[in-house]
Design a protein around this motif. Structure first.
Motif, PDB file in Angstrom:
ATOM      1  N   LEU A 166      -0.983  18.328 -14.687  1.00  0.00           N
ATOM      2  CA  LEU A 166      -1.285  19.686 -15.146  1.00  0.00           C
ATOM      3  C   LEU A 166      -0.317  20.151 -16.230  1.00  0.00           C
ATOM      4  O   LEU A 166      -0.658  20.983 -17.059  1.00  0.00           O
ATOM      5  CB  LEU A 166      -1.257  20.661 -13.963  1.00  0.00           C
ATOM      6  N   ASN A 167       0.908  19.610 -16.206  1.00  0.00           N
ATOM      7  CA  ASN A 167       1.890  19.965 -17.245  1.00  0.00           C
ATOM      8  C   ASN A 167       1.412  19.599 -18.641  1.00  0.00           C
ATOM      9  O   ASN A 167       1.707  20.278 -19.615  1.00  0.00           O
ATOM     10  CB  ASN A 167       3.218  19.242 -16.980  1.00  0.00           C
ATOM     11  N   GLU A 168       0.669  18.491 -18.724  1.00  0.00           N
ATOM     12  CA  GLU A 168       0.267  17.979 -20.033  1.00  0.00           C
ATOM     13  C   GLU A 168      -1.074  18.525 -20.522  1.00  0.00           C
ATOM     14  O   GLU A 168      -1.466  18.280 -21.659  1.00  0.00           O
ATOM     15  CB  GLU A 168       0.170  16.450 -19.995  1.00  0.00           C
TER      16      GLU A 168
ATOM     17  N   PRO B 196      -0.563  25.816  -4.595  1.00  0.00           N
ATOM     18  CA  PRO B 196       0.242  27.023  -4.380  1.00  0.00           C
ATOM     19  C   PRO B 196       0.881  27.524  -5.673  1.00  0.00           C
ATOM     20  O   PRO B 196       1.504  26.765  -6.404  1.00  0.00           O
ATOM     21  CB  PRO B 196       1.316  26.559  -3.381  1.00  0.00           C
ATOM     22  N   GLY B 197       0.701  28.807  -5.978  1.00  0.00           N
ATOM     23  CA  GLY B 197       1.310  29.409  -7.159  1.00  0.00           C
ATOM     24  C   GLY B 197       0.565  29.148  -8.450  1.00  0.00           C
ATOM     25  O   GLY B 197       1.004  29.583  -9.516  1.00  0.00           O
ATOM     26  N   PHE B 198      -0.554  28.450  -8.393  1.00  0.00           N
ATOM     27  CA  PHE B 198      -1.315  28.148  -9.613  1.00  0.00           C
ATOM     28  C   PHE B 198      -1.810  29.456 -10.242  1.00  0.00           C
ATOM     29  O   PHE B 198      -2.396  30.288  -9.550  1.00  0.00           O
ATOM     30  CB  PHE B 198      -2.505  27.247  -9.260  1.00  0.00           C
ATOM     31  N   PRO B 199      -1.565  29.667 -11.546  1.00  0.00           N
ATOM     32  CA  PRO B 199      -1.853  30.973 -12.155  1.00  0.00           C
ATOM     33  C   PRO B 199      -3.324  31.233 -12.443  1.00  0.00           C
ATOM     34  O   PRO B 199      -3.715  32.360 -12.699  1.00  0.00           O
ATOM     35  CB  PRO B 199      -1.052  30.933 -13.461  1.00  0.00           C
ATOM     36  N   ARG B 200      -4.148  30.194 -12.437  1.00  0.00           N
ATOM     37  CA  ARG B 200      -5.570  30.360 -12.723  1.00  0.00           C
ATOM     38  C   ARG B 200      -6.355  30.528 -11.427  1.00  0.00           C
ATOM     39  O   ARG B 200      -5.994  29.979 -10.387  1.00  0.00           O
ATOM     40  CB  ARG B 200      -6.110  29.124 -13.448  1.00  0.00           C
TER      41      ARG B 200
ATOM     42  N   TYR C 294       0.838  -1.206   0.000  1.00  0.00           N
ATOM     43  CA  TYR C 294       0.000   0.000   0.000  1.00  0.00           C
ATOM     44  C   TYR C 294       0.879   1.265   0.000  1.00  0.00           C
ATOM     45  O   TYR C 294       0.659   2.188  -0.800  1.00  0.00           O
ATOM     46  CB  TYR C 294      -0.909  -0.016   1.232  1.00  0.00           C
ATOM     47  N   LEU C 295       1.862   1.310   0.881  1.00  0.00           N
ATOM     48  CA  LEU C 295       2.747   2.490   0.952  1.00  0.00           C
ATOM     49  C   LEU C 295       3.609   2.606  -0.309  1.00  0.00           C
ATOM     50  O   LEU C 295       3.887   3.717  -0.775  1.00  0.00           O
ATOM     51  CB  LEU C 295       3.630   2.411   2.196  1.00  0.00           C
ATOM     52  N   ALA C 296       4.029   1.465  -0.855  1.00  0.00           N
ATOM     53  CA  ALA C 296       4.822   1.493  -2.092  1.00  0.00           C
ATOM     54  C   ALA C 296       4.010   2.115  -3.224  1.00  0.00           C
ATOM     55  O   ALA C 296       4.529   2.904  -4.024  1.00  0.00           O
ATOM     56  CB  ALA C 296       5.265   0.083  -2.467  1.00  0.00           C
ATOM     57  N   TYR C 297       2.720   1.780  -3.264  1.00  0.00           N
ATOM     58  CA  TYR C 297       1.844   2.353  -4.295  1.00  0.00           C
ATOM     59  C   TYR C 297       1.700   3.862  -4.106  1.00  0.00           C
ATOM     60  O   TYR C 297       1.692   4.625  -5.076  1.00  0.00           O
ATOM     61  CB  TYR C 297       0.478   1.667  -4.237  1.00  0.00           C
ATOM     62  N   GLN C 298       1.600   4.311  -2.852  1.00  0.00           N
ATOM     63  CA  GLN C 298       1.510   5.749  -2.583  1.00  0.00           C
ATOM     64  C   GLN C 298       2.782   6.475  -3.047  1.00  0.00           C
ATOM     65  O   GLN C 298       2.723   7.588  -3.581  1.00  0.00           O
ATOM     66  CB  GLN C 298       1.293   6.013  -1.079  1.00  0.00           C
ATOM     67  N   LEU C 299       3.931   5.825  -2.851  1.00  0.00           N
ATOM     68  CA  LEU C 299       5.200   6.421  -3.301  1.00  0.00           C
ATOM     69  C   LEU C 299       5.242   6.518  -4.815  1.00  0.00           C
ATOM     70  O   LEU C 299       5.686   7.524  -5.375  1.00  0.00           O
ATOM     71  CB  LEU C 299       6.386   5.589  -2.809  1.00  0.00           C
ATOM     72  N   LYS C 300       4.781   5.471  -5.471  1.00  0.00           N
ATOM     73  CA  LYS C 300       4.803   5.474  -6.937  1.00  0.00           C
ATOM     74  C   LYS C 300       3.952   6.615  -7.492  1.00  0.00           C
ATOM     75  O   LYS C 300       4.336   7.288  -8.449  1.00  0.00           O
ATOM     76  CB  LYS C 300       4.297   4.134  -7.478  1.00  0.00           C
ATOM     77  N   LYS C 301       2.774   6.833  -6.883  1.00  0.00           N
ATOM     78  CA  LYS C 301       1.893   7.914  -7.341  1.00  0.00           C
ATOM     79  C   LYS C 301       2.565   9.273  -7.180  1.00  0.00           C
ATOM     80  O   LYS C 301       2.373  10.175  -7.996  1.00  0.00           O
ATOM     81  CB  LYS C 301       0.584   7.910  -6.538  1.00  0.00           C
ATOM     82  N   GLY C 302       3.340   9.429  -6.088  1.00  0.00           N
ATOM     83  CA  GLY C 302       3.961  10.729  -5.839  1.00  0.00           C
ATOM     84  C   GLY C 302       5.278  10.939  -6.542  1.00  0.00           C
ATOM     85  O   GLY C 302       5.844  12.033  -6.503  1.00  0.00           O
ATOM     86  N   ASP C 303       5.788   9.875  -7.204  1.00  0.00           N
ATOM     87  CA  ASP C 303       7.113   9.954  -7.827  1.00  0.00           C
ATOM     88  C   ASP C 303       7.051  10.592  -9.212  1.00  0.00           C
ATOM     89  O   ASP C 303       7.400   9.988 -10.215  1.00  0.00           O
ATOM     90  CB  ASP C 303       7.709   8.552  -7.938  1.00  0.00           C
ATOM     91  N   GLN C 304       6.579  11.841  -9.281  1.00  0.00           N
ATOM     92  CA  GLN C 304       6.503  12.588 -10.535  1.00  0.00           C
ATOM     93  C   GLN C 304       6.773  14.045 -10.249  1.00  0.00           C
ATOM     94  O   GLN C 304       6.573  14.512  -9.139  1.00  0.00           O
ATOM     95  CB  GLN C 304       5.116  12.457 -11.165  1.00  0.00           C
ATOM     96  N   ASN C 305       7.232  14.722 -11.256  1.00  0.00           N
ATOM     97  CA  ASN C 305       7.466  16.151 -11.091  1.00  0.00           C
ATOM     98  C   ASN C 305       6.155  16.895 -10.966  1.00  0.00           C
ATOM     99  O   ASN C 305       5.257  16.709 -11.770  1.00  0.00           O
ATOM    100  CB  ASN C 305       8.235  16.729 -12.291  1.00  0.00           C
ATOM    101  N   ALA C 306       6.046  17.742  -9.967  1.00  0.00           N
ATOM    102  CA  ALA C 306       4.846  18.571  -9.806  1.00  0.00           C
ATOM    103  C   ALA C 306       4.934  19.776 -10.717  1.00  0.00           C
ATOM    104  O   ALA C 306       6.011  20.202 -11.123  1.00  0.00           O
ATOM    105  CB  ALA C 306       4.720  19.031  -8.358  1.00  0.00           C
TER     106      ALA C 306
END
Length: 684
Positions: A444-446, A462-466, A277-289
């Motif tokens: 959001l990048n895509e 935070p910092g979202f321009p819209r 379960y925790l490994a899956y949570q890490l995988k979801k967060g392992d991307q550039n924001a």
């Protein structure tokens, strides 16, 4: 960790004030305006808290006295003063989220009175809040159970329980306050949601993540770190009594290894399911924001002014220009360059392409001009520069398709599960919305943000321009009412009139109109059929030699005098930059007596040329678009060439087509645009 209710503060305050003599129960009942029975219950609730401070509450001959050392009494006095200063009552929406969180965390049924005391409200308020939450929970197949004499509890899966709890906390917690709280050594907690999980556990999780996991993941924002701390802490709190069941997947092995390292650092153990379960949570967060920050303070200040400029023009034109992030970035970059290098701006001379756009959009130009004077009152720019700024606005105004139906983007923590049900609820409740899109923050990048009128989010961005609206995953009745009001205001603000391009109307009697349309169609057909995309060898040529080569390729059936045509084209490119911003194109155009008739040609260069674009930035030109016209043009010719210019510079999609498209594709697009213009002007 205890956060005192207002009533408990009053009771303790009176006990401290009346120490060491004490205070009679009747007097305390009168001050607090509650019964003796309620006071006994409060005394029972406070006993453990007072023991922790080294104090005891005793009944001495009918008077209640705080017994303990003076140091302990002074500490309580300080605590009461700090809590009164820092703790604010929860607002209705946050209170409902707090109630939901308490129920999600609870292992046993909860009494209404206990929940009321915890949230410092009446039992009636809790009952009303539960009624609102019951409907919201039901949408997600979570059953709110009530039984007289037993209490209130939730029936749901452990995965849903954790997901909802984490989303509520992420929705309510402030990143800065959260990390300040973890570093703070005080025992006073100013925020209800911070005390939902033990502080020591949160600190432990943060330290373990920082040491063993975060250096090896693509985590770029505080909010992502906060999310992981909350998820790991909830898991450690609930795993022993309430384990989850998940499937092991091969692609999670790397993340499972990171979880093992984390558990070793915090000296904890978990079952295999919890590890997965925790490994899956890490995988979801392992991307550039998505990053929306500026490194330069001056650029940030200018971009904020550009944002205000866009808002002012939007208000005047009843058209939301703020929805497209690409438009905002391009305009910001152009204005920043313009203000940093004012001496390099466009000269105050007539540039046909820009002047034509000004004539096509007089109302929009007037709005841009007024807004510039109001927002950038210290910077005076030329009329030509204002026309170039108009170009950015006109591109949005002309090409954005508008209707009475709205498109809504929903940004969620994970984009699935609760988010999908939230989407279905909104779809049912908001019929004026034609399209909903679910997205995770990492996506959001895509996304083309300009495609969406309204942005909703279940977490802060935070910092979202819209501009965006925060909604809780549960979407209570109050939130739904607020959303409906917001959407009505949005439609009233930006949909008072539909943006359409100024259509040319063919006036006069029908026979003459028919002749005019026929002549227009004949001329446009010639332009389309003669359009060619040709490759030319300009190896080793400078710009003048390249222009000479292009003119020679066009031939004497279009050009009367090649030398004069070259001189006219070179003079035009010296007058002002001809490169098209954010492209590999240059629009080389002129009107001259050396030109026999109108012609449009595209030349692909074997050796790209570095040139200045209209926004004063250098670009590498790979294709030269050549637009030629005689000195005296008819209205038909002016309109047709104006259509070509607008196609090239007003629309990003057709700009890409001119950059890469072949002859057949370009002829087809040009013919389609001419047909659209002709049909729009037929008065029958």
């Amino acid at each position: 960790m205890v956060r005192l209710t207002k009533r408990q503060e009053v009771i303790l305050g009176e006990l401290v004030k009346n120490a060491p003599e004490g205070i009679a129960l009747s007097q305390l009942s009168k001050i607090t305006k509650v019964s003796r029975r309620t006071l006994y219950r409060e005394f029972n609730e406070l006993s453990l808290y007072l023991q922790h401070l080294g104090l005891n509450l005793q009944n001495e001959q009918g008077r209640y006295v705080l017994v303990g050392k003076n140091v302990a009494l002074k500490q309580l006095q300080v605590i009461l003063g700090m809590q009164t200063e820092l703790v604010e009552p929860l607002k209705p929406k946050s209170r409902q989220n707090a109630l939901a969180a308490l129920l999600l965390l609870a292992d046993q049924p909860q009494k209404i009175i206990s929940l009321a005391l915890e949230l410092d409200v009446s039992e009636g308020t809790i009952q009303r809040d539960l009624s609102g939450l019951e409907e919201a929970f039901a949408s997600f197949a979570i059953k709110l159970q009530r039984q007289k004499g037993v209490g209130v509890w939730l029936e749901t899966t452990e995965l849903k329980r954790r997901q909802f709890l984490s989303e509520i906390m992420l929705n309510e917690l402030n990143d800065y306050q959260f990390f300040a709280y973890l570093d703070d050594k005080t025992t006073i907690v100013p925020d209800f949601f911070l005390r939902l999980l033990p502080k020591k556990l949160l600190q432990q999780c943060y330290q373990g993540l920082e040491q063993k996991i975060l250096p090896k993941l693509k985590v770029t924002s505080d909010h992502q770190v906060l999310q992981l701390v909350i998820l790991f802490a909830i898991c450690l709190v609930r795993s022993k009594k309430h384990p989850v069941k998940v499937e092991l997947k091969d692609q999670l092995l790397r993340y499972q290894a990171l979880v093992y390292a984390f558990l070793s650092a915090v000296d904890e153990e978990l079952e295999q399911n919890e590890l997965t379960y925790l490994a899956y949570q890490l995988k979801k967060g392992d991307q550039n924001a998505k990053s929306f920050t500026y490194t330069d303070e001056y650029e940030l200040a200018v971009s904020l002014k550009v944002k205000a400029l866009i808002a002012l023009v939007s208000q005047d034109m009843k058209f939301d220009f703020s929805r497209d992030l690409v438009f905002f970035k391009k305009l910001s970059r152009h204005v920043i360059t313009l203000l940093k290098q004012p001496h390099q701006g466009l000269p105050n001379v007539r540039i046909e392409t820009l002047a034509r756009i000004k004539n096509d959009h007089p109302e929009l130009f007037a709005c841009v001009k007024r807004a510039w004077k109001e927002i950038f009152f210290e910077q005076t720019i030329s009329e030509t520069e204002l026309q170039l700024i108009l170009l950015y606005f006109a591109s949005q105004y002309v090409e954005t398709k508008r209707s009475d139906k709205l498109a809504v983007l929903i940004v969620c923590e994970n984009g699935i599960g609760t988010s999908s049900i939230l989407k279905q609820r909104l779809k049912k409740e908001l019929p004026q919305v034609k399209h909903f899109k679910l997205a995770r923050i990492q996506e959001l990048n895509e996304l083309e943000l300009g495609e969406y009128d309204i942005v909703l989010s279940t977490l802060r961005l935070p910092g979202f321009p819209r501009e965006y609206q925060i909604v809780s995953p549960l979407l209570t009745k109050e939130e739904l009412m607020r959303l409906k009001t917001y959407i009505k205001d949005y439609q009233r603000k930006y949909f008072a009139k539909v943006a359409t391009r100024k259509n040319k109307q063919f006036n006069g009697k029908l026979p003459q109109t028919l002749s005019f349309i026929a002549a227009t169609a004949f001329f446009c057909t010639e332009l389309v059929n003669e359009l060619q995309v040709k490759k030319v060898d300009n190896t080793g040529f400078d710009l003048r030699q390249t222009i000479e080569k292009l003119v020679g390729e066009i031939g004497n059936n279009i050009i009367l005098n090649e030398a004069e045509a070259v001189t006219a084209l070179e003079k035009r490119q010296r007058l002002a930059p001809i490169g098209l911003p954010d492209s590999s194109l240059a629009l080389l155009h002129t009107t001259s007596c050396a030109i026999k008739r109108c012609h449009f040609a595209i030349f692909e260069l074997t050796e790209p040329i570095t040139m200045q674009a209209m926004d004063q930035r250098p670009i590498v030109v790979k294709r030269m678009l050549v637009l030629l016209a005689p000195e005296n043009m008819s209205q038909i010719e002016q309109d047709a060439l104006g259509t070509i210019s607008s196609m090239i510079i007003l629309n990003d999609d057709t700009l890409a087509l001119f950059e890469q498209g072949d002859q057949k594709a370009l002829q087809s697009e040009l013919a389609k645009r001419f047909l659209k213009e002709i049909k729009a002007g037929i008065p029958i």
